[in-house]
Design an enzyme around this catalytic site. Structure first.
Site, PDB file in Angstrom:
ATOM      1  N   LYS A  77       0.868  -1.184   0.000  1.00 16.43           N
ATOM      2  CA  LYS A  77       0.000   0.000   0.000  1.00 16.43           C
ATOM      3  C   LYS A  77       0.899   1.228   0.000  1.00 16.43           C
ATOM      4  CE  LYS A  77      -3.762   2.048   2.781  1.00 16.43           C
ATOM      5  NZ  LYS A  77      -4.586   1.875   3.997  1.00 16.43           N
ATOM      6  N   SER A 156      -9.512   1.986   3.073  1.00 16.74           N
ATOM      7  CA  SER A 156      -8.648   2.736   2.199  1.00 16.74           C
ATOM      8  C   SER A 156      -7.654   1.870   1.415  1.00 16.74           C
ATOM      9  CB  SER A 156      -7.869   3.772   3.016  1.00 16.74           C
ATOM     10  OG  SER A 156      -7.039   3.133   3.984  1.00 16.74           O
ATOM     11  N   SER A 180      -9.650  -0.438   7.319  1.00 23.30           N
ATOM     12  CA  SER A 180      -9.131  -0.377   5.943  1.00 23.30           C
ATOM     13  C   SER A 180      -8.431  -1.625   5.425  1.00 23.30           C
ATOM     14  CB  SER A 180      -8.188   0.804   5.796  1.00 23.30           C
ATOM     15  OG  SER A 180      -8.943   1.965   5.667  1.00 23.30           O
TER      16      SER A 180
HETATM   17  N1  GLN Z   1     -13.007   4.194   6.597  1.00 21.34           N
HETATM   18  C1  GLN Z   1     -12.312   4.674   7.760  1.00 21.34           C
HETATM   19  C2  GLN Z   1     -11.916   6.115   7.553  1.00 21.34           C
HETATM   20  O1  GLN Z   1     -12.321   6.666   6.601  1.00 21.34           O
HETATM   21  C3  GLN Z   1     -11.133   3.808   8.059  1.00 21.34           C
HETATM   22  C4  GLN Z   1      -9.930   4.134   7.290  1.00 21.34           C
HETATM   23  C5  GLN Z   1      -8.731   3.310   7.664  1.00 21.34           C
HETATM   24  O2  GLN Z   1      -8.855   2.287   8.341  1.00 21.34           O
HETATM   25  N2  GLN Z   1      -7.575   3.776   7.260  1.00 21.34           N
HETATM   26  O3  GLN Z   1     -11.231   6.681   8.325  1.00 21.34           O
END
Ligand code: GLN
Length: 490
Positions: A77, A156, A180
């Site tokens: 990532k 994400s 994420s």
């Molecule tokens: N969807 C969550 C957010 O928008 C989690 C994102 C993540 O785990 N990086 O913050």
């Protein structure tokens, strides 16, 4: 003969060691697939770097100095800093940025001495600074779900999930702050695990919300996740102040397949109204399989599940507003061209470099930390965070693992929620509680739901129970073929 891209991490590692093929051949095969990607999974590739790493892995295999996963390809990532590839965190702010060093996780998985020997195919697309649930907040381009190109891959870590599901690579890293790893794994029909907070080093992970950020692997099976996670974890006390002094484990050794009276807790709040019927049916079907395999289902309650949304969306932006203050145009990243003085340089740089969602969170974070509001919001959120963690400890008195859906729905359509940030936030309801408590959690395929899209089963364990989670997931994958379903046309 099985195509190379259909082999698991475990099989590839074994075949490379048995010299059935060379690391360079394997790298070339996967490079060709990644270069032909039409989903938008990658933010950067550099075939020369990848092939150099493959040659090094091959030499290590020949000399008998190779790590356990030598020559197996993967990608990171774009939140992990890498010396060999640019790192953008999905943001224009870091366009073209190159780190002088590798993140600990990158080093531990890679071909440098002491690493597992995996070959890096490049950097995978993600929401800007890991803020998002659909990958549409990437400042570069969105990612398409390989099961249906009109749908999001989740976020994400959307690039990681899409690339693994489309068999562009056998495994990838992700990071999970509020879901994420689990949510994109669920949306793309793959397996992913976020370990206990502090088990994997955060050194070299571009920080979003430091008290929540955790790295973890994404692959097609629990067995493959176990192989990567074993390499990723371990103390890094000198470089990460929140790293735990808990020795690395060989999680794959603990995949005994025994469920031996396992008590699986089903939180009533995870099965309440609002859960899409197809998701509910798939999760229930997977739980039925567990019962057949000898596990016992027990009803439990996590009464503050709903509160995890406001709590997370106060704490995470608060930490983000502080973490992102380093992007000021002085030390690295983007700097505005025309400015009059220092303050105007800061303002223009940040106005140009950050996307809308990142700005929204910086403003929310600055607000909840500000004098007069700190007590009302931030402090309250911290107190409830503690209660959420306590609720889990109550639950673990009567069960060993907790199971439920990962998300209330299957992957939604690209563009469907882009104008409605709150709709995105609400979809995180089932992943946020474990994140706030710092508990390990994973997602594994549980069949298909609405529109034939994949559904993930979430398993949450107590602190340091990654082995138990992976073993439970592995057992299901031995007994069923949920994880073998593939997106059509790939
Ligand atoms: N969807 C969550 C957010 O928008 C989690 C994102 C993540 O785990 N990086 O913050």
């Amino acid at each position: 003969m099985t195509a190379l891209h259909d082999l698991s991490v475990a099989q590839l590692a074994q075949d490379l060691r048995a010299k059935k093929m060379s690391a360079v051949e394997v790298a070339e095969h996967f490079l060709a697939r990644c270069q032909a990607d039409t989903l938008g999974s990658f933010l950067s590739m550099d075939p020369q770097v990848t092939l150099d790493q493959a040659r090094l892995a091959q030499a290590q295999l020949a000399q008998g100095t190779a790590g356990p996963l030598a020559g197996v390809p993967m990608a990171h990532k774009d939140i992990f800093v890498t010396a060999d590839f640019p790192t953008t965190a999905g943001s224009k702010m870091l366009a073209g940025y190159r780190s002088p060093f590798d993140a600990t996780v990158v080093q531990k998985l890679g071909v440098s001495s002491g690493g597992a020997g995996m070959v890096n195919l490049g950097k995978l697309n993600c929401d800007e600074f890991a803020m998002g649930s659909s990958n549409e907040n990437s400042a570069y381009h969105p990612v398409q779900n390989p099961w249906d190109s009109t749908r999001v891959p989740g976020g994400s870590s959307g690039g990681s999930a899409a690339a693994v599901a489309a068999r562009l690579l056998p495994a990838a890293t992700g990071t999970d702050t509020g879901g994420s790893i689990r949510q994109p794994a669920s949306f793309c029909g793959i397996t992913g695990i976020k370990p206990t907070y502090g088990r994997a080093s955060r050194y070299g992970m571009v920080a979003y919300a430091s008290s929540l950020d955790q790295a973890g692997p994404m692959a097609r099976t629990a067995q493959d996740c176990a192989l990567l996670l074993s390499a990723m974890c371990g103390p890094d006390l000198e470089r990460d102040s929140t790293s735990l002094d808990v020795p690395a484990e060989d999680f794959s050794r603990e995949l005994t397949g025994s469920l031996d009276g396992l008590r699986i807790g089903m939180p009533q709040e995870f099965f309440a109204q609002g859960l899409a019927p197809g998701v509910r049916a798939a999760v229930n079907a997977a739980l039925k399989e567990y019962e057949k395999l000898g596990a016992r289902l027990v009803p439990i309650s996590l009464p503050r599940t709903e509160l995890s949304i406001p709590v997370y969306y106060i704490i995470a932006p608060a930490e983000a507003s502080s973490n992102l203050s380093r992007f000021d145009g002085v030390k690295f990243g983007h700097r505005a061209k025309d400015y009059t003085d220092l303050v105007s340089m800061y303002k223009k740089t940040r106005a140009q470099g950050f996307g809308e969602e990142v700005k929204r969170r910086i403003m929310t974070g600055a607000y909840v930390l500000s004098h007069g509001y700190y007590d009302a919001y931030y402090l309250q959120a911290q107190k409830i965070r503690r209660m959420i963690a306590d609720d889990f400890q109550q639950a673990f008195k009567v069960c060993d693992v907790i199971a439920g859906p990962v998300a209330p729905t299957v992957a939604w359509k690209l563009g469907e929620k882009t104008d409605d940030p709150v709709a995105n936030y609400l979809a995180d309801i089932f992943t946020l509680p474990a994140s706030l408590a710092g508990l390990p959690g994973m997602s594994l395929p549980a069949g298909l739901g609405e529109a034939g899209m994949p559904v993930g089963l979430q398993l949450i364990g107590n602190y340091f129970k990654e082995a138990q989670l992976l073993n439970a997931a592995h057992r299901l994958q031995q007994a069923t073929d949920f994880h073998l379903a593939q997106p059509g046309g790939q």
